[in-house]
Design a protein around this motif. Structure first.
Motif, PDB file in Angstrom:
ATOM      1  N   TYR A  35       9.790  35.799 -12.901  1.00 23.59           N
ATOM      2  CA  TYR A  35       9.886  37.258 -13.028  1.00 23.59           C
ATOM      3  C   TYR A  35       8.958  37.907 -12.009  1.00 23.59           C
ATOM      4  N   HIS A 171      15.415  39.513 -11.168  1.00 22.86           N
ATOM      5  CA  HIS A 171      14.134  38.864 -11.471  1.00 22.86           C
ATOM      6  C   HIS A 171      13.055  39.853 -11.907  1.00 22.86           C
ATOM      7  N   GLU A 173      11.552  42.060 -15.086  1.00 16.47           N
ATOM      8  CA  GLU A 173      11.628  42.143 -16.537  1.00 16.47           C
ATOM      9  C   GLU A 173      11.986  43.562 -16.939  1.00 16.47           C
TER      10      GLU A 173
END
Length: 197
Positions: A35, A171, A173
């Motif tokens: 992330y 990627h 969050e």
């Protein structure tokens, strides 16, 4: 009887060991999803297969310019820095490695670009997420001026990079801290248990 027990143990070992080895191999290959954080700087390392030592034909500047255009178009939510392969990347920052394998005529009257990319959690980290392999081709015209030819090359590259940045944007969050998601406030009953009926 003694020979039979040894033979049976050997057969069982031969049957069980490959399964255990395969299970360990799968566990070792499992790579965590990376992330990206908007607090960091993403370093984009361009690895071009025909890097030309700064010659006029050096394509790094066209790649950089087109990449900046696509990132701006996608409203990329993170600071970034585009560097050539070999540049020092800080150890604590994420890095996307962009490999340009082909960018030119494919022999079919088209200009074609083929590239792939991978994302590293940090430049020194071993975890790597493959973003994919991207290809785009479009008709080239043999009698174009140098300016129009460069524009066509950049257009083909732009289309492949748009697909790449779409994968990269996955990627980040999603943050659900805001109680007013989607412009409608959540009912107060959502945070409480449902009574038994």
């Amino acid at each position: 009887m003694l020979m039979t027990m040894k033979t049976m143990r050997l057969i069982l070992a031969l049957l069980v060991l490959p399964g255990l080895a395969l299970a360990n191999l799968k566990a070792a290959k499992e790579i965590p999803f990376i992330y990206l954080s908007q607090d960091q700087v993403l370093y984009i390392t361009v690895i071009d297969n025909v890097y030309d030592e700064g010659n006029v034909a050096d394509r790094f500047y066209d790649i950089e310019e087109t990449l900046i255009e696509v990132l701006d178009l996608a409203e990329f939510p993170m600071a970034y820095k585009i560097v050539r392969f070999g540049a020092r990347v800080p150890k604590d920052q994420p890095e996307m490695q962009l490999f340009v394998h082909k960018w030119g005529s494919n022999g079919l009257g088209e200009i074609e670009v083929r590239l792939n990319a991978s994302l590293k959690e940090t430049s020194q980290g071993r975890s790597r997420n493959k973003l994919g392999y991207f290809r785009y081709a479009d008709g080239g015209f043999p009698m174009m001026s140098q300016t129009r030819t460069t524009a066509k090359y950049n257009e083909v590259l732009r289309m492949a990079l748009i697909k790449l940045i779409g994968e990269l944007n996955d990627h980040f969050e999603l943050e659900f801290d805001d109680s007013d998601l989607g412009g409608t406030s959540l009912p107060s009953s959502l945070g409480t248990p449902v009574p038994d009926q």
